[in-house]
Design a protein around this motif. Structure first.
Motif, mmCIF file in Angstrom:
data_model
loop_
_atom_site.group_PDB
_atom_site.id
_atom_site.type_symbol
_atom_site.label_atom_id
_atom_site.label_comp_id
_atom_site.label_asym_id
_atom_site.label_seq_id
_atom_site.Cartn_x
_atom_site.Cartn_y
_atom_site.Cartn_z
ATOM 1 N N ARG A 297 0.951 -1.349 0.099
ATOM 2 C CA ARG A 297 0.141 0.038 0.012
ATOM 3 C C ARG A 297 0.825 1.239 0.079
ATOM 4 O O ARG A 297 0.722 2.248 -0.833
ATOM 5 N N VAL A 298 1.985 1.255 0.645
ATOM 6 C CA VAL A 298 2.870 2.358 0.642
ATOM 7 C C VAL A 298 3.348 2.735 -0.595
ATOM 8 O O VAL A 298 3.529 3.733 -1.020
ATOM 9 N N VAL A 299 3.838 1.690 -1.228
ATOM 10 C CA VAL A 299 4.535 1.794 -2.388
ATOM 11 C C VAL A 299 3.453 2.307 -3.337
ATOM 12 O O VAL A 299 3.839 3.327 -4.306
ATOM 13 N N PHE A 300 2.336 1.547 -3.333
ATOM 14 C CA PHE A 300 1.384 2.012 -4.400
ATOM 15 C C PHE A 300 0.839 3.475 -4.193
ATOM 16 O O PHE A 300 0.683 4.378 -5.139
ATOM 17 N N ASP A 301 0.666 4.098 -2.970
ATOM 18 C CA ASP A 301 0.340 5.119 -2.806
ATOM 19 C C ASP A 301 1.369 6.423 -3.144
ATOM 20 O O ASP A 301 1.253 7.486 -3.266
ATOM 21 N N CYS A 302 2.594 5.910 -3.454
ATOM 22 C CA CYS A 302 3.583 6.805 -4.224
ATOM 23 C C CYS A 302 2.929 7.320 -5.479
ATOM 24 O O CYS A 302 3.360 8.451 -5.811
ATOM 25 N N LEU A 303 2.029 6.584 -6.011
ATOM 26 C CA LEU A 303 1.552 7.089 -7.277
ATOM 27 C C LEU A 303 0.598 8.499 -7.131
ATOM 28 O O LEU A 303 0.303 9.100 -8.087
ATOM 29 N N SER A 304 0.240 8.267 -5.881
ATOM 30 C CA SER A 304 -1.019 9.367 -5.709
ATOM 31 C C SER A 304 -0.421 10.723 -5.738
ATOM 32 O O SER A 304 -0.981 11.748 -6.026
ATOM 33 N N GLY A 305 1.037 10.909 -5.419
ATOM 34 C CA GLY A 305 1.528 12.172 -5.341
ATOM 35 C C GLY A 305 1.248 13.021 -4.257
ATOM 36 O O GLY A 305 1.574 14.279 -3.868
ATOM 37 N N THR A 306 0.310 12.239 -3.239
ATOM 38 C CA THR A 306 -0.130 12.815 -1.951
ATOM 39 C C THR A 306 0.545 12.235 -0.469
ATOM 40 O O THR A 306 0.338 12.877 0.444
ATOM 41 N N THR A 307 1.040 11.156 -0.811
ATOM 42 C CA THR A 307 1.658 10.395 0.335
ATOM 43 C C THR A 307 2.669 11.204 0.974
ATOM 44 O O THR A 307 3.608 11.920 0.155
ATOM 45 N N ASN A 386 -8.305 11.055 -11.416
ATOM 46 C CA ASN A 386 -9.520 10.432 -11.000
ATOM 47 C C ASN A 386 -9.366 8.846 -10.817
ATOM 48 O O ASN A 386 -10.258 7.971 -11.124
ATOM 49 N N ALA A 387 -8.425 8.505 -10.109
ATOM 50 C CA ALA A 387 -8.123 7.120 -9.665
ATOM 51 C C ALA A 387 -9.254 6.785 -8.403
ATOM 52 O O ALA A 387 -9.536 7.423 -7.534
ATOM 53 N N THR A 388 -9.689 5.430 -8.733
ATOM 54 C CA THR A 388 -10.469 4.846 -7.890
ATOM 55 C C THR A 388 -9.596 4.303 -6.581
ATOM 56 O O THR A 388 -8.569 3.599 -6.905
ATOM 57 N N PRO A 389 -9.659 4.504 -5.386
ATOM 58 C CA PRO A 389 -8.949 4.061 -4.249
ATOM 59 C C PRO A 389 -8.713 2.502 -4.509
ATOM 60 O O PRO A 389 -9.768 1.729 -4.875
ATOM 61 N N PRO A 390 -7.623 2.064 -4.180
ATOM 62 C CA PRO A 390 -7.326 0.523 -4.162
ATOM 63 C C PRO A 390 -7.978 -0.253 -3.081
ATOM 64 O O PRO A 390 -8.491 0.244 -2.158
ATOM 65 N N VAL A 391 -8.146 -1.471 -3.396
ATOM 66 C CA VAL A 391 -8.628 -2.643 -2.462
ATOM 67 C C VAL A 391 -7.585 -3.593 -2.692
ATOM 68 O O VAL A 391 -6.746 -3.794 -3.673
ATOM 69 N N GLY A 392 -7.277 -4.510 -1.325
ATOM 70 C CA GLY A 392 -6.400 -5.431 -1.522
ATOM 71 C C GLY A 392 -6.790 -6.604 -0.353
ATOM 72 O O GLY A 392 -7.543 -6.383 0.714
ATOM 73 N N ILE A 393 -6.169 -7.769 -0.614
ATOM 74 C CA ILE A 393 -6.302 -8.769 0.531
ATOM 75 C C ILE A 393 -4.930 -9.623 0.614
ATOM 76 O O ILE A 393 -4.121 -9.698 -0.671
#
Length: 551
Positions: A297-307, A386-393
């Motif tokens: 999740r932390v790695v993916f959140d780097c894509l948002s530019g807001t983390t 307009n990215a949809t928030p991620p989900v995961g398991i």
């Protein structure tokens, strides 16, 4: 659709999902007898639930749930959210993150021939030319093709004479060095890691190739592999319950670890409580489901530019999540598969909805990690518009048979969030690996409406069917006849090979999302019926799909 918002909600949902249908809704709990029915002592899970906005997502924490025991010989050794398991091949994409961190620091280049890094070893323990030489590749007669870190991490280096790694029983002193493993020296239990095909020609999964990456990382940093992984990856990602140490430390809080089992009642033995994997980059991570999902999740959140994380630049993260050359299923360490593409918003702002993750299989452990989210198309800007928030398991089990339970849970979570999640490989469509189908839980009017919508039109499949030639012979014999009818608004199916061929099996809506099929569970059987588009019927059993045709 309403979804669980607390750990207790998740645990209650999973309890009813795992229970046999006749025990649902009566307050029954998951006992070891029920876990034995799935052939695994224990399982631990973490989920990243769906959210509706970036603001809601930023405030959402992971949820966790656990069942069973760490050790089949100790009925009191309950699995909890802090229990660590061997992550097996999920170790690989986190190793790739260490490479990317060193790329940012200018110490590595993804596209430089690895000869430059192997030359740092003045003892020449691993020789570049020898890697390229094997019974199938002769450098004297073929052009020398670069072997790069990018190719190694995408399983396209050609160094695939060693796909998987068996691990070792015994004391640490008897474990081979990394270079001995690469060269297949006598103390190693594997063949030499050498070229099976030419670099870049195609995908050929290679735990051996990741072991070469391990050797390079220690040469470049001058540090032991567990130390460099802790400093470069685990600590920055907040993965506090994770370590690449082999064997796992035997005291302190990390001693809360699951032991390896072949099944629910048989643990692995041989002088150690768990098998040791000196091929740490490929298979040596000890961790928890919440740690690995948190890290991704932390790695993916780097894509948002807001983390707030400065872990990796957004463009490099997008590159790591994109399949190499659009083929093969691997980016830089991560498995990646496109669910759908959206380029309607204009040039430079397109996005893909993808499944990211990895599976893991060590002796006595099975695990999986999947995250669904939006990443930019190649050449598009980052962050994604307009990215949809991620989900995961994420799930981890201490049994070779863990997927019998986990596959149904993963599929059910996919049904809840409307994504075709699968166990193991991230292939869309078809039956999930190691099938275990659960009927959906209808808890609210919204759940009922969702089931009705997904099963609408099933009556078009009513009538007589026959397994296609070849498939029926493989299943039961020379002929299998099926007939789908309706009873009290629900489908039933007669199966000619059952003990009573006139009996009708009840079909229940399956907690398994398939974008192009209505999927049903045959009640009290590990069999599913997929009513696919174009009047096509499939029976899913034992990891196979058998087609039927109108009779």
């Amino acid at each position: 659709m309403e979804i669980f918002s607390t750990n207790n909600d998740l645990h209650a949902y999973l309890t009813d999902l795992i229970l046999p249908v006749h025990l649902r809704g009566h307050g029954a709990q998951i006992t070891q007898e029920i876990m034995s029915g799935y052939n695994t002592p224990g399982i631990s899970l973490a989920i990243l639930p769906p959210t509706k906005s970036a603001e809601e997502y930023s405030k959402t924490n992971l949820l966790t749930s656990t069942f069973g025991i760490r050790d089949c010989s100790d009925s009191q050794s309950s699995v909890d959210a802090e229990t660590t398991f061997q992550a097996a091949s999920i170790s690989k994409p986190f190793t790739a993150l260490a490479v990317l961190r060193l790329v940012v620091q200018g110490k590595l280049n993804l596209d430089t021939d690895i000869e430059e890094y192997l030359a740092l070893d003045k003892n020449h323990a691993v020789v570049r030319e020898e890697l390229h030489t094997s019974t199938t590749v002769n450098p004297a007669t073929v052009p020398r093709t670069p072997i790069t870190l990018r190719l190694l991490l995408a399983h396209r280096s050609g160094l695939s004479t060693v796909s998987g790694l068996a691990g070792y029983y015994g004391k640490w002193a008897a474990i081979p060095s990394t270079s001995a493993t690469i060269n297949g020296d006598p103390e190693a239990n594997n063949l030499p890691i050498r070229a099976f095909t030419f670099p870049g020609l195609g995908t050929s999964y290679s735990g051996g190739g990741t072991t070469v990456v391990q050797h390079i990382l220690t040469l470049v940093t001058g540090k032991s592999f567990p130390v460099l992984m802790r400093e470069l990856v685990l600590e920055p990602l907040g993965m506090s319950r994770s370590t690449y140490e082999q064997p796992i430390p035997g005291s302190g809080p990390r001693f809360n670890y699951a032991k390896a089992h072949h099944n629910a009642h048989t643990g692995y033995t041989g002088g150690t409580e768990c098998i040791i994997y000196p091929e740490m980059a490929a298979a040596g991570l000890w961790t928890t489901p919440s740690d690995i999902l948190k890290g991704l999740r932390v790695v993916f959140d780097c894509l948002s530019g807001t983390t707030d994380s400065s872990f990796l630049p957004p463009a490099l993260v997008a590159e790591s999540f994109t399949e190499l050359n659009g083929f093969g299923g691997f980016g830089i360490g991560w498995m990646s598969e496109t669910i759908h593409t959206d380029s309607s918003s204009g040039t430079g702002t397109g996005k893909r909805r993808v499944m990211l993750g990895h599976g893991g299989s060590n002796q006595g452990f099975r695990c999986g990690l999947v995250l669904v989210g939006d990443i930019p198309l190649v050449g598009s800007t980052v962050p994604v518009a307009n990215a949809t928030p991620p989900v995961g398991i994420a799930w981890m089990s201490n049994s070779d048979h863990g997927p019998q339970l986990a596959s149904g849970i993963v599929a059910a979570f996919g049904w809840l969030v409307g994504a075709p999640l699968r166990l193991g490989g991230l292939k869309l469509g078809g039956p999930p690996a190691a099938q275990r189908f659960f009927p959906v839980l209808i808890r609210t009017p919204a759940d009922r409406a969702t089931v009705d919508k997904q099963t609408e039109g099933w009556r078009a499949w009513k009538g007589r069917w026959r397994m296609k030639a070849g498939a029926d012979v493989a299943l039961y014999g020379p002929r299998v006849d099926l007939e789908i009818e309706e009873d009290d608004g629900m489908p039933t199916m007669r199966i000619s090979v059952l003990a009573d061929p006139k009996a009708r099996a009840v079909l229940l809506p399956a907690a398994f999302h398939h974008p192009e099929a209505i999927v049903w569970v045959v009640r009290d059987m590990d069999v599913a019926v997929a009513m696919k588009k174009e009047d096509n019927l499939e029976i899913w059993q034992n990891d196979e799909a058998y087609e039927a045709e109108r009779d």
